[in-house]
Motif scaffolding. Structure first.
Motif: not given
Length: 305
Positions: A59-71
């Protein structure tokens, strides 16, 4: 007995000796090591189960959310290393790194962002018109095809531009290293630029062979030079953050409208244009300003005359 008070008084009247800093070459090496360590810190996501699981989602939503936090992870390390090196290696207050948040910082950030976005978008239009620089080596995910809300996509893009790379990298290279060597400011600009550029030999931006990795260096060299000179002019490292993040933001805009280009010609021309802009900015720096930088550092408040 009468001489003892005078001896104590005379010793107290002597100014304290400044603490010695590591030699210039050692400070450059420390900055490079800190940069590489902070840049590798996203690998820590593998040991953080919620992030690891979200990044593996379909799912793209958790992926984008995780990448945002990861930054946020490299940003924390970049800022931590900047603070430690400024305080412990240079024995200077953290404000010497130019990260102070005030009206000047906001103006510098907006000026750098606007300049970099303008250059990047204009060059993309020219490349497209001339049929230069298709990007076969780049495979970008379509962020609009997975049902992610627009606000999340925008937050993700801005975090990639300014949080993952722009702010932390500029804090270390233009904040710490540039001011650390600023007793000879002209040399400091070029050393900080070349040090930053050398780290991009291992970047992955569509390079196909060894020669491409060399040609690719033109772009980070160019925008780093512009970032350094604009930071000196505007007395804030946030100008460099604007240039750096603005380049990535411009590339994101270009990608979204389908004008993305890559390849040796694109990298070299982009680097030359940013370098030219940086040299034009440098030509506006007066001899008095250069002397002020050498005496007080690049980010000290203006001296009333």
């Amino acid at each position: 007995m009468a001489t003892q008070p005078r001896t104590a008084a005379s010793s107290q009247s002597q100014p304290p000796q400044p603490r010695r800093r590591p030699p210039g070459w050692a400070r450059v090496v420390l900055a490079l090591v800190a940069f590489a360590a902070a840049g590798s810190s996203p690998l820590l996501a593998d040991i953080i189960p919620p992030l690891r699981d979200a990044l593996a989602s379909d799912d793209l939503v958790p992926v984008l959310s995780a990448r945002t936090v990861l930054s946020l992870i490299p940003l924390v390390f970049y800022l931590l290393f900047t603070a430690v090196l400024t305080r412990c290696a240079d024995h200077r207050p953290l404000r010497a790194a130019g990260l102070t948040l005030n009206r000047r910082a906001a103006s510098a950030f907006l000026a750098g962002t606007g300049l970099a976005v303008l250059i990047t978008v204009c060059l993309a239009v020219v490349f497209y018109a001339l049929g230069i620089g298709g990007a076969p080596g780049l495979k970008r995910p379509d962020l609009t095809a997975g049902g992610a809300p627009v606000w999340l996509v925008l937050v993700f893009i801005l975090s990639r531009c300014y949080v993952l790379q722009g702010t932390g990298e500029e804090a270390l290279m233009r904040g710490y290293l540039l001011q650390s060597l600023s007793d000879r400011p002209g040399r400091a600009v070029w050393i900080s630029t070349l040090a930053f550029t050398s780290l991009h030999l291992i970047s992955q931006g569509g390079q196909q062979n060894v020669a491409d990795h060399v040609f690719y260096l033109a772009t980070p060299f160019g925008f780093a030079l512009a970032a350094a000179y604009l930071s000196l002019v505007m007395r804030s490292v946030w100008a460099g953050v604007g240039i750096h993040g603005g380049l990535h933001l411009g590339n994101a805009i270009v990608q979204m409208v389908g004008l993305e280009a890559s390849g040796p010609i694109v990298w070299i021309v982009t680097g030359v244009v940013f370098s030219g802009v940086g040299l034009v900015i440098a030509s506006r720096i007066s001899k008095q300003r250069w002397a002020e930088i050498a005496a007080h550092g690049p980010y000290s408040p203006p001296i009333d005359r």
